[in-house]
Design an enzyme around this catalytic site. Sequence first.
Site, mmCIF file in Angstrom:
data_model
loop_
_atom_site.group_PDB
_atom_site.id
_atom_site.type_symbol
_atom_site.label_atom_id
_atom_site.label_comp_id
_atom_site.label_asym_id
_atom_site.label_seq_id
_atom_site.Cartn_x
_atom_site.Cartn_y
_atom_site.Cartn_z
ATOM 1 N N HIS A 119 -44.479 38.720 9.907
ATOM 2 C CA HIS A 119 -44.467 38.650 8.446
ATOM 3 C C HIS A 119 -45.816 38.963 7.811
ATOM 4 C CE1 HIS A 119 -40.526 37.427 6.852
ATOM 5 N NE2 HIS A 119 -40.303 37.187 8.127
ATOM 6 N N ASP A 136 -43.363 27.935 1.696
ATOM 7 C CA ASP A 136 -42.056 28.066 1.055
ATOM 8 C C ASP A 136 -41.039 28.711 1.991
ATOM 9 O OD1 ASP A 136 -42.629 26.910 -1.439
ATOM 10 O OD2 ASP A 136 -43.606 28.737 -2.127
ATOM 11 N N GLU A 153 -44.953 23.039 -7.832
ATOM 12 C CA GLU A 153 -45.189 24.487 -7.824
ATOM 13 C C GLU A 153 -44.847 25.031 -9.205
ATOM 14 O OE1 GLU A 153 -43.766 27.226 -4.980
ATOM 15 O OE2 GLU A 153 -44.549 26.139 -3.234
#
Length: 514
Positions: free
Chosen positions: A83, A146, A259
Amino acid sequence: MIAYIEHFVHGNDTESKPDDDVSGLAANFDSGTTGIASKDFGGMKSFKPLALIMPSTTLDVSQAVKAAARTSHLTVAARGNGHSINGQAMADKGLVLGMRAMEDHYFELIWLDGTPYVDVSGGALWEDVLKRCVLQFGLAPRSWTDYLSLTVGGTLSNAGVSGQAFRYGPQTSNVTELEVVNGKGDTLVCNETQNSELFFATLGGLGQFGIITRARVMLQQAPDMVRWIRVVYSEFEDYIRDAEWLVTLGEGDGFDYVEGFVFVNSDDPCNGWSTVPMDSSSQRFDPVHVPSTSGPVLYCLELVRHYSHTDHPSHVDMVVDRLVGELGFVEGLKFEVDVTYMEFLLRVNRAEEEARSNGTWDAPHPWLNMFVSKSSIVDFDREVFKKILKQGVGGPILVYPLLRNKWDSRHSVVVPDSNIFYIVALLRFIPPPPKGPPTELLVAQNHAIIQLCYNKAFDFKLYLPHYHSQENWMRHYGDKWSRFVERKANFDPLAILAPGQRIFSRIPQSLSIT
């Protein structure tokens, strides 16, 4: 397959000296199927490695690094779940280690002085750590990202940030011990008192000093449920005032997760009003509540309060209502749902499924992640959110505060000096041309934003940094650059590790390592 790659590596290492010795490396490897290791989630870089190695043990990792050190030019990159977005986990004509092959190499619950920890493999996914800890022990790590389909070693090499970081710090602040294979191929256990310099260097070290094969992660009691809330603001100053107040409340007094994000003040289905409700079947964003004086973008504060099945619903309501009652959001634009703890933490999985179905998951991702000081964030909003990004980015624009005192300055990661700073993340999910704009155009927009920050003298640092010159890396690390270089010389003297970061060049000499 299990094989010795002495002749394979020796035969392909055209720059090696005649007496180069790469014997003794045993690992699962495939010189033909290297495609997965030549690309990443960013989809903007591609470098074919010499081989993709799937290590079964820490010894395999050590042997791979030692084999590379015996050559004159080979490098080694640890690849988690792929990623990275700028080729950070690639090794051009080098060795890529598929660390996911070691995902089950470690998993053990440990109690030390009454505190629970779990020893996990650096190649384990955080999602699997979550499920195993919660289902087997009723415990969970304190700090998350997240998106949880990331490896433990991958996020600890950067920082690991989410809505719990304001209280517990990033994931790097919640690890007490590592097993690391350094650039010499040595396997070392390190913590604050044992091999401490390697411990501090590796956390947030971008893979430059060692490959994490095991991490000891701090745990806490896992809640059963969460109250998940989103409230909307039209004015940025109101938004940051409330966000900063919430992150400074003591544990137990406030929310357990804070957030927020920016969204377009329009009915744009990808960037606008409809992105705010959590349950589209029962919730609707009614724009009639948006003040007529609002600008091109609005702001959403996202909050969570943990609770257990034994908590009386009226108590949860009372605590949440008290906190929400102190906030200055737009009346009528409040959304909330109750979901299980694991459902909340795995919420991004639904977005992944949608992105895979519409083709944007496999498209290039020219993302930009940065930390911006409190002193600069209002000007950043005016120049970037309200102007450059007023049409959105085709995905989330995260912006929420973090506390500097929750970060350990001994770690390699660098952040703004201000005690309150904001993470800003432009997470683009754009269809490839002709449906979407050229990737090069979006990369240029990222560069324009960075250059604006320099021109305006904003106090900022890139997160998941990527630069094209050592001069820019020196500017990134500032007065910590000399420490970074010294650590590199100590732990990876030939610059074998993490070549995809493009910080150091492989030193063309070999070591006599046994």
